[in-house]
Design a protein around this motif. Structure first.
Motif, PDB file in Angstrom:
ATOM      1  N   THR A 187       0.826  -1.146   0.063  1.00  0.00           N
ATOM      2  CA  THR A 187      -0.053   0.040  -0.028  1.00  0.00           C
ATOM      3  C   THR A 187       1.151   1.302   0.006  1.00  0.00           C
ATOM      4  N   ASP A 188       0.585   2.513  -0.126  1.00  0.00           N
ATOM      5  CA  ASP A 188       1.021   3.437   0.141  1.00  0.00           C
ATOM      6  C   ASP A 188       1.324   3.674   1.459  1.00  0.00           C
ATOM      7  N   SER A 189       2.268   4.631   1.587  1.00  0.00           N
ATOM      8  CA  SER A 189       2.651   4.911   3.061  1.00  0.00           C
ATOM      9  C   SER A 189       2.472   6.262   3.353  1.00  0.00           C
ATOM     10  N   THR A 190       1.513   6.833   4.218  1.00  0.00           N
ATOM     11  CA  THR A 190       1.334   8.033   4.578  1.00  0.00           C
ATOM     12  C   THR A 190       0.776   8.333   5.908  1.00  0.00           C
ATOM     13  N   VAL A 191       1.337   9.183   6.410  1.00  0.00           N
ATOM     14  CA  VAL A 191       1.006   9.921   7.808  1.00  0.00           C
ATOM     15  C   VAL A 191       0.060  11.011   7.822  1.00  0.00           C
ATOM     16  N   GLU A 192      -0.990  11.309   8.420  1.00  0.00           N
ATOM     17  CA  GLU A 192      -1.616  12.175   8.422  1.00  0.00           C
ATOM     18  C   GLU A 192      -1.727  12.773   9.925  1.00  0.00           C
ATOM     19  N   TYR A 193      -1.352  14.286  10.084  1.00  0.00           N
ATOM     20  CA  TYR A 193      -1.377  14.545  11.525  1.00  0.00           C
ATOM     21  C   TYR A 193      -1.663  16.074  11.581  1.00  0.00           C
ATOM     22  N   GLY A 194      -1.851  16.458  12.812  1.00  0.00           N
ATOM     23  CA  GLY A 194      -2.125  17.914  13.207  1.00  0.00           C
ATOM     24  C   GLY A 194      -1.989  17.894  14.585  1.00  0.00           C
ATOM     25  N   LEU A 195      -1.847  19.221  15.048  1.00  0.00           N
ATOM     26  CA  LEU A 195      -1.565  19.801  16.470  1.00  0.00           C
ATOM     27  C   LEU A 195      -2.724  19.355  17.245  1.00  0.00           C
ATOM     28  N   LEU A 196      -2.508  18.734  18.661  1.00  0.00           N
ATOM     29  CA  LEU A 196      -3.549  18.315  19.340  1.00  0.00           C
ATOM     30  C   LEU A 196      -4.400  19.700  19.810  1.00  0.00           C
ATOM     31  N   GLY A 197      -5.577  19.601  19.515  1.00  0.00           N
ATOM     32  CA  GLY A 197      -6.720  20.873  19.811  1.00  0.00           C
ATOM     33  C   GLY A 197      -7.047  21.823  18.459  1.00  0.00           C
ATOM     34  N   GLY A 198      -6.079  21.289  17.421  1.00  0.00           N
ATOM     35  CA  GLY A 198      -6.266  22.185  16.117  1.00  0.00           C
ATOM     36  C   GLY A 198      -7.173  21.080  15.193  1.00  0.00           C
ATOM     37  N   ARG A 199      -7.025  21.457  14.028  1.00  0.00           N
ATOM     38  CA  ARG A 199      -7.919  20.741  12.937  1.00  0.00           C
ATOM     39  C   ARG A 199      -7.161  19.544  12.915  1.00  0.00           C
ATOM     40  N   LEU A 200      -8.050  18.536  12.968  1.00  0.00           N
ATOM     41  CA  LEU A 200      -7.186  17.053  12.904  1.00  0.00           C
ATOM     42  C   LEU A 200      -6.904  16.703  11.468  1.00  0.00           C
ATOM     43  N   PHE A 201      -5.702  16.085  11.466  1.00  0.00           N
ATOM     44  CA  PHE A 201      -5.001  15.658  10.287  1.00  0.00           C
ATOM     45  C   PHE A 201      -4.865  16.708   9.007  1.00  0.00           C
TER      46      PHE A 201
END
Length: 451
Positions: free
Chosen positions: A57-71
């Motif tokens: 599969t593809d290799s992706t990490v989606e992330y964001g700051l806690l309390g901010g906009r998710l991913f």
């Protein structure tokens, strides 16, 4: 009366009977990420995410700051095909993605995978890149898939935010290659509840040796270009060195590894011990699986005078004084050496050449004239704990056969604290040590005399 038509029922039954034959020979589609774990690549503001799928599969990490906009951020990486060397030649894809430009001490929420399957949602706190940082660690070795006595407490500790980094000092799963690497899969699932939240830093042990350490080298992602066999990294006021003691024992995998590691190690220590570097990071801490010294009653290498681990380092050094037992760690003023392998806990007085070099009778750890050694290999595995020799050497300060693990906090540039947690005694701290750093004049003196 209505007549029920039976033809569709007969057809459905026939198709169900034929189903196994219709799909026989087709591999299952396994795109769901699992075995998620973090590691620190050694560069400020970076974090590496590693996971496994059993289909490509593809290799992706989606992330964001806690309390901010998710991913709201994403990063792409790549996967490598790992074929286990067991009879079944099982295949798995190891995915690696490096996150960069992270804000120090900021907490991020993330998941990993692809549009064919996403992991659970995890979080981590980006490491503080300041030399004034006071990092906290859990450290242990010899944690197995069976009888993992310390695992539950370590999971809870991690969920309480007690640690910044985990140090696993060799011997994983017992053993990762068994059952065609399924034991390795299950172990990596077990530690996900720890390693998906804090960097899980490792070194190889003897139980990783099968198939030339292939399960270890493929499953973990450590700094440098040696597949995690040896590497170094900085955190807070510490320069950490991880090395492979196993290159001295598995010579069939290449005698050149002994010389390559030694050449790298000497250069790394020399650089870390430069006055300008030691002023910023005064602590030098090493970790390797097999100890130089121990008082266990099992005839292991460390129970003998001039163990192989210390002797090899000695004869590799070519010094003008031709000192046969010269210890490289002593030469460059290493402060603390962390070991496992023995399924016990043992704290040593400062020791070199099988002799005690305490700072003084009243304050043995203040300005010691040799490194301090800690052995912490009792986290729990199927081989149970070891027994001690009833007549230990003078350098043995404290020892315990309880299952447990060690906590460490580098308080600042001058003080470090360690404590041993007993699982047999419900998390009781059974030993502790305040270690003040030795004066830099000791390192300068050693270099002037022996370099």
């Amino acid at each position: 009366m209505f007549r029920v038509k039976m033809e569709p029922v007969h057809t459905a039954c026939a198709l169900l009977c034929l189903a196994p034959w219709l799909v026989r020979g087709l591999p299952p589609i396994w795109t769901q990420p699992e075995q998620v774990h973090l590691s620190y690549p050694g560069l400020a503001g970076w974090m590496e995410v590693t996971w496994t799928t059993f289909s490509k599969t593809d290799s992706t990490v989606e992330y964001g700051l806690l309390g901010g906009r998710l991913f709201d951020m994403s990063a792409r990486g790549n996967s490598t095909l790992f074929v286990d060397s067991g009879d079944e030649k099982r295949q798995m894809y190891i995915h690696r993605v490096i996150l960069t430009d992270l804000k120090p001490v900021a907490t991020y929420v993330y998941h990993c995978g692809s549009d064919e399957g996403w992991s659970d949602v995890f979080y981590f706190t980006a490491l503080n890149d300041s030399a004034l940082f006071s990092p906290k660690f859990a450290l242990y070795g010899d944690l197995g898939n069976e009888n993992p006595q310390s695992l539950a407490r370590l999971q809870k500790d991690t969920q309480l935010g007690m640690y910044d980094v985990i140090l696993h000092i060799g011997d994983f799963a017992y053993d990762m290659h068994e059952d065609n690497a399924r034991i390795g899969d299950e172990f990596m699932r077990q530690i996900q509840s720890i390693a998906a939240y804090v960097p899980y830093m490792t070194c190889p042990g003897n139980h990783e040796s099968t198939y030339n350490f292939s399960n270890y080298r493929n499953r973990f992602s450590m700094p440098g270009q040696t597949e995690g066999l040896w590497y170094s990294w900085n955190l807070g006021p510490v320069h950490f060195i991880s090395l492979s003691t196993e290159v001295y024992f598995y010579l069939d995998y290449g005698l050149e590894l002994v010389f390559r590691q030694f050449e790298w190690l000497e250069k790394d220590l020399e650089e870390a011990n430069r006055l300008e570097n030691r002023a910023v990071r005064p602590w030098i801490i090493t970790m390797g699986h097999r100890p130089m010294y121990c008082s266990d009653d099992d005839q292991d290498d460390c129970t003998t005078f001039d163990s192989y681990v210390s002797e090899v380092q000695g004869w590799l050094i070519h010094s003008p004084n031709d000192l046969p037992n010269l210890d490289l760690f002593y030469r460059y003023g290493v402060d603390l050496e962390l070991w496992a392998h023995e399924h016990t806990y043992e704290r040593l007085w400062p020791v070199f050449g099988d002799k005690v070099y305490n700072g003084s009778k009243e304050q043995p750890y203040v300005n010691p004239k040799a490194p301090v050694h800690i052995i912490t290999g009792s986290a729990g595995c199927r081989e149970r704990t070891d027994k001690f020799n009833p007549n230990p050497k003078d350098w043995s300060a404290f020892r315990s056969t309880d299952y447990g693990y060690t906590r460490m906090q580098v308080i600042n540039a001058t003080h470090l604290y360690l404590e041993q947690v007993s699982d047999d005694q419900n998390g009781k701290v059974i030993d502790s040590l305040w270690l003040p750093i030795a004066r830099l004049i000791r390192q300068m003196y050693i270099r002037r005399c022996y370099c």
